[in-house]
Design an enzyme around this catalytic site. Structure first.
Site, mmCIF file in Angstrom:
data_model
loop_
_atom_site.group_PDB
_atom_site.id
_atom_site.type_symbol
_atom_site.label_atom_id
_atom_site.label_comp_id
_atom_site.label_asym_id
_atom_site.label_seq_id
_atom_site.Cartn_x
_atom_site.Cartn_y
_atom_site.Cartn_z
ATOM 1 N N ALA A 27 0.869 -1.168 0.000
ATOM 2 C CA ALA A 27 0.000 0.000 0.000
ATOM 3 C C ALA A 27 0.913 1.226 0.000
ATOM 4 C CB ALA A 27 -0.851 -0.013 1.259
ATOM 5 N N GLY A 40 0.729 -5.109 0.756
ATOM 6 C CA GLY A 40 -0.468 -5.108 -0.071
ATOM 7 C C GLY A 40 -0.214 -5.616 -1.486
ATOM 8 N N GLU A 77 -0.534 -9.195 -1.171
ATOM 9 C CA GLU A 77 -1.951 -9.544 -0.951
ATOM 10 C C GLU A 77 -2.740 -9.460 -2.260
ATOM 11 O OE1 GLU A 77 -2.042 -6.689 2.383
ATOM 12 O OE2 GLU A 77 -3.155 -8.283 3.392
ATOM 13 N N GLU A 84 4.377 -5.603 7.033
ATOM 14 C CA GLU A 84 3.506 -4.638 7.723
ATOM 15 C C GLU A 84 3.839 -4.514 9.204
ATOM 16 O OE1 GLU A 84 2.516 -6.793 5.444
ATOM 17 O OE2 GLU A 84 0.891 -5.971 4.213
HETATM 18 C C1 3H9 Z 1 0.662 -2.371 3.389
HETATM 19 O O1 3H9 Z 1 0.909 -2.821 2.300
HETATM 20 C C2 3H9 Z 1 -0.662 -2.533 4.055
HETATM 21 C C3 3H9 Z 1 -1.541 -3.576 3.419
HETATM 22 O O2 3H9 Z 1 -1.339 -4.829 4.011
HETATM 23 C C4 3H9 Z 1 -2.987 -3.310 3.654
HETATM 24 C C5 3H9 Z 1 -3.582 -2.181 2.948
HETATM 25 C C6 3H9 Z 1 -5.046 -2.129 3.119
HETATM 26 N N1 3H9 Z 1 4.681 3.374 -0.006
HETATM 27 O O3 3H9 Z 1 13.374 1.676 0.252
HETATM 28 P P1 3H9 Z 1 13.748 2.333 -1.018
HETATM 29 C C7 3H9 Z 1 9.432 4.714 -1.432
HETATM 30 S S1 3H9 Z 1 1.803 -1.493 4.272
HETATM 31 C C8 3H9 Z 1 5.176 4.587 -0.335
HETATM 32 O O4 3H9 Z 1 14.823 3.343 -0.996
HETATM 33 P P2 3H9 Z 1 14.834 -0.127 -2.054
HETATM 34 C C9 3H9 Z 1 10.537 5.070 -0.447
HETATM 35 O O5 3H9 Z 1 10.088 5.980 0.522
HETATM 36 C C10 3H9 Z 1 3.201 -1.408 3.189
HETATM 37 N N2 3H9 Z 1 6.463 4.792 -0.671
HETATM 38 O O6 3H9 Z 1 14.084 1.247 -2.174
HETATM 39 C C11 3H9 Z 1 11.571 5.663 -1.387
HETATM 40 O O7 3H9 Z 1 11.147 6.975 -1.691
HETATM 41 P P3 3H9 Z 1 12.231 8.098 -1.923
HETATM 42 C C12 3H9 Z 1 3.947 -2.676 3.172
HETATM 43 C C13 3H9 Z 1 7.278 3.739 -0.654
HETATM 44 O O8 3H9 Z 1 15.005 -0.615 -3.438
HETATM 45 C C14 3H9 Z 1 11.403 4.832 -2.657
HETATM 46 O O9 3H9 Z 1 10.099 4.260 -2.587
HETATM 47 N N3 3H9 Z 1 5.144 -2.544 2.382
HETATM 48 C C15 3H9 Z 1 6.835 2.460 -0.320
HETATM 49 O O10 3H9 Z 1 16.016 0.005 -1.156
HETATM 50 C C16 3H9 Z 1 12.419 3.729 -2.791
HETATM 51 O O11 3H9 Z 1 12.412 2.959 -1.599
HETATM 52 C C17 3H9 Z 1 6.309 -2.169 2.901
HETATM 53 O O12 3H9 Z 1 6.421 -1.931 4.096
HETATM 54 C C18 3H9 Z 1 5.474 2.291 0.010
HETATM 55 N N4 3H9 Z 1 4.953 1.091 0.333
HETATM 56 O O13 3H9 Z 1 13.835 -1.092 -1.294
HETATM 57 C C19 3H9 Z 1 7.467 -2.077 1.961
HETATM 58 N N5 3H9 Z 1 7.877 1.600 -0.382
HETATM 59 O O14 3H9 Z 1 13.026 7.645 -3.095
HETATM 60 C C20 3H9 Z 1 8.248 -0.829 2.179
HETATM 61 C C21 3H9 Z 1 8.939 2.321 -0.775
HETATM 62 O O15 3H9 Z 1 11.429 9.328 -2.148
HETATM 63 N N6 3H9 Z 1 9.304 -0.680 1.221
HETATM 64 N N7 3H9 Z 1 8.581 3.619 -0.940
HETATM 65 O O16 3H9 Z 1 13.058 8.116 -0.667
HETATM 66 C C22 3H9 Z 1 10.473 -1.351 1.304
HETATM 67 O O17 3H9 Z 1 10.685 -2.179 2.172
HETATM 68 C C23 3H9 Z 1 11.528 -1.025 0.292
HETATM 69 O O18 3H9 Z 1 11.180 0.203 -0.298
HETATM 70 C C24 3H9 Z 1 11.690 -2.072 -0.834
HETATM 71 C C25 3H9 Z 1 12.649 -1.500 -1.906
HETATM 72 C C26 3H9 Z 1 12.276 -3.355 -0.251
HETATM 73 C C27 3H9 Z 1 10.373 -2.370 -1.477
#
Ligand code: 3H9
Length: 697
Positions: A63, A102, A105, A125
């Site tokens: 999400a 998400g 999911e 999450e």
């Molecule tokens: C969820 O999904 C809830 C659901 O179950 C239910 C819903 C109803 N959203 O980390 P990076 C941005 S909760 C917005 O440097 P990497 C991040 O801020 C979510 N922005 O890249 C950064 O921005 P900026 C569950 C996001 O390659 C840019 O993307 N998911 C999100 O080192 C690059 O990120 C997570 O918790 C997001 N979801 O790593 C996953 N994700 O360039 C969270 C990233 O402006 N994300 N951004 O600084 C991660 O763990 C890592 O970003 C990932 C890539 C491993 C995916």
């Protein structure tokens, strides 16, 4: 349809392609685009099957975290997932990159999943104080069993595509083109060659005892934890064994909505963005980091050895230099010991250890570092000794080599001057043990070249650490805030609280150890040396607690000698209260004419927090810290401040700055020099703002 989800029919298959860089987060436009695409494909008589895939680096990483806490816009993710689930035509997800939360999911709601071999899949999450809120807690245990689901969802750690296939989370791993393979699979499903899985028919549901036993085991392991999300996850997974899928989804949704509003989730989301903000340095745009292959390290003590291991782990060649052969050998032994223990504990293979050690060479001649691209000085914390080292480095280092000091407190400018090449000098403050702690404070001087600064941030990334910039001040960001914390603890100790009361209160707050336990572990002599160094410049009217000096004078230097704030009989890990320390504290109270008062757990926590936050505010006033979130990152990663509280500045916002300001003003009546609130409080309170308003957007 918006361009965030492309629609293309190829053969008899509709391809819905998500395009929302950088990580295809499932923002409103994506959800709306998917809903429209699903309807269109459902209505199109030419379309027999649907594939959902994504452009760019990854299938959705979850999400959109920035949307949490704002009014939600329909359709929500559970609605989109339900549309997929109920779609009469088969829907297959083609995964690549780092699908998370998400995004996973969404894929689980599809009727089958194909992933490229390099994909990693996770439900992180819990790390944001949340739970999978679009069916994850209900679908995952039905697919892979409750025990494996609990492991995946409670750890938040990803699995590889191969592991996901073996577990049953996905249906195929594609060596070539996941989209093409997903299209083939979708058509075979449309032809009835491959049946759809019915999750209500899960074999795991046939054995509810095992399911509930796994739940009970995990619930018991969480009983002492302050964290809300893991407990709610366990509840949701339990419900999976007891309710039909749809009812379980409703239960899960209600739990998700509760958590998303919690302070814990707000704090953890704050940290997620704070960590990413810390490493963004817009003022360095355009500066190309220098190439680092060979690293020299001066000093093979505890810090030098830890830094060496961190550098070897990151793939660098290291030349370690000590002044004499015995000290050098002791340092090399320390390094080998760290690796041997990693191998013994099964954390590293023997050949990986050997490979790393082969990249290390030890010398007593500084000239051996002549081809190093970066030299890190980690000798004793003494300005004259360090200046001597920098004079030598200025002489022996090759042109363009970066010269860094690992000082924790000292002014770097005289060291830069001593080197004769101040543009190449920078502070790199590692935290002990340096191969474990994830923080690196980066301290440029006014003279440090931009590309030297850019190299420091690139190095932090390479070392898998978070680099945080700090301005020049005695102790930089972390030790300044930490010594204010310790000072508040010592004031309360002298005023009537006991060592155990303070340590227990701060453990209850969420620190793994109380301030006196930490001091025993680190050794009381470090802070003692600093107090001696600052004695000449200390304001004579500032309150000074002499208890720690008295302990040091008695040789009570901490755990390493078996005696500090506590006594450690025969190397015990946890200390016992020692009547000698209690007597010294009582004597000092009498000496200072202090009538001991009672401190509640809350009093102790509030005063420690107020001290940290006020010091943080002063660091902002002085321009030492760039923004409050940098201070939070430093305290979480360098001093084990509880992540789920978001760092001291975030906790202050959650508690309300007005309240903290009032606490400070009350305390300042007794001890104005230490407690007078920074003007920053008035400024923010007056405008109804919190520290968060000072963070970069
Ligand atoms: C969820 O999904 C809830 C659901 O179950 C239910 C819903 C109803 N959203 O980390 P990076 C941005 S909760 C917005 O440097 P990497 C991040 O801020 C979510 N922005 O890249 C950064 O921005 P900026 C569950 C996001 O390659 C840019 O993307 N998911 C999100 O080192 C690059 O990120 C997570 O918790 C997001 N979801 O790593 C996953 N994700 O360039 C969270 C990233 O402006 N994300 N951004 O600084 C991660 O763990 C890592 O970003 C990932 C890539 C491993 C995916």
């Amino acid at each position: 349809m918006g361009e965030t989800v492309g629609y293309r029919v190829t053969g008899d298959v509709a391809l819905l392609t998500i395009g929302n860089p950088p990580v295809n987060a499932l923002a409103h436009a994506v959800r709306a685009g998917l809903a429209t695409g699903l309807e269109r494909a459902g209505d199109d008589p030419e379309v027999r099957a649907i594939v959902i895939c994504a452009k760019g680096r990854t299938f959705p990483a979850g999400a959109d975290i920035t949307e949490f806490g704002k009014p939600s816009q329909a359709p929500n993710l559970p609605t989109v997932c339900a549309m997929i689930d109920m779609c009469e035509k088969p829907v297959v997800a083609a995964l690549h990159g780092t699908p998370r939360g998400g995004g996973v999911e969404l894929a689980l709601a599809c009727h089958a999943r194909v992933a490229s071999a390099a994909t990693t899949i996770g439900l992180p999450e819990v790390k944001l104080g949340l739970l999978p809120g679009a069916g994850g807690t209900q679908r995952v245990p039905r697919l892979i069993g409750a025990k494996a689901a609990l492991d995946l969802i409670l750890s938040g750690d990803p699995m590889t595509a191969k592991q996901a296939l073996a577990a049953g989370l996905i249906d195929a791993v594609s060596d070539k083109e996941p989209v093409k393979d997903a299209v083939d699979l979708a058509l075979r499903m449309a032809d009835g060659e491959v049946p759809r899985k019915d999750l209500q028919d899960s074999p795991y549901l046939a054995d509810p005892q095992s399911w509930l036993a796994a739940v009970a085991e995990r619930r018991a392991s969480l009983s002492g934890s302050p964290l809300k999300a893991p407990k709610r996850i366990v509840d949701c997974i339990e419900v999976g064994a007891l309710m039909p899928l749809e009812a379980g989804m409703k239960f899960e949704r209600a739990a998700f909505e509760d958590l998303v509003k919690s302070d814990q989730s707000a704090a953890l989301r704050h940290v997620f963005f704070a960590e990413r903000t810390a490493i963004k340095q817009p003022q360095l745009a355009g500066a190309t980091p220098r190439t680092i292959r060979q690293i020299g390290i001066v000093g093979a003590g505890l810090m030098g050895a830890g830094i060496t291991v961190a550098c070897l782990d990151a793939g660098y060649n290291v030349t370690l230099v000590e002044r004499d052969i015995d000290t050098l050998e002791a340092g090399v032994e320390r390094i080998i010991d760290i690796y041997d223990r990693a191998v013994d504990k099964g954390r590293m293979k023997a050949d990986a250890r050997d490979q790393r050690i082969a990249r290390l060479s030890g010398h007593t001649d500084p000239g051996a570092m002549a081809d190093a691209d970066l030299i890190v000085e980690a000798v004793v914390e003494d300005a004259r000794t360090k200046e001597g080292v920098f004079r030598t480095l200025g002489r022996i280092a090759k042109p363009g080599a970066i010269l860094a000091t690992n000082t924790s407190y000292l002014d770097i400018r005289p060291l830069a001057a001593a080197s004769g090449r101040p543009e190449d000098v920078i502070g790199l403050h590692f935290f002990s043990p340096a191969h474990v702690m994830p923080l690196l404070e980066i301290i440029p001087t006014d003279d440090s070249a931009k590309d030297v600064q850019a190299t420091a941030f690139a190095l932090a990334r390479q070392l898998r650490k978070i680099g945080v910039r700090s301005g020049m001040t005695d102790g930089f960001i972390g030790n300044r805030v930490n010594s204010a914390y310790r000072q508040a603890a010592e004031f309360m100790l002298e005023d009537g609280a006991s060592v155990v009361e303070i340590d227990t209160a701060m453990r209850d707050f969420g620190f793994p150890m109380g301030p006196f336990e930490v001091s025993d572990l680190a050794g009381l002599d470090i802070a003692w040396a600093r107090r001696q160094r600052l004695a000449a410049t200390r304001n004579p009217s500032a309150r000074y607690v002499a208890i720690p000096d008295r302990l040091c004078e008695l040789g009570r230097l901490g755990r390493k000698v078996g005696r500090g704030w506590y006594t450690y009989p025969r190397g015990a890990r946890s200390g016992q209260v020692d009547p000698e320390v209690t007597a010294i504290i009582a004597e000092e109270r009498v000496f200072q004419g202090i009538e001991p008062q009672k401190f509640s757990r809350e009093d102790i926590q509030q005063q420690c927090l107020a001290a940290m936050v006020n010091e943080g505010a002063k660091l902002l006033d002085e321009g030492v810290a760039r923004c409050p979130s940098d201070i939070d990152v430093v305290m979480i990663h360098g001093f084990a401040y509880p992540r789920w509280r978001g760092g001291p500045m975030q906790t202050a916002d959650a508690e309300g700055l007005f309240k903290i300001k009032r606490d400070l003003e009350r305390l300042a009546r007794e001890e104005p020099l230490f407690w007078t609130p920074s003007p920053r409080f008035d400024e923010l309170v007056k405008n109804g703002l919190g520290f968060a308003s000072l963070n970069p957007k």
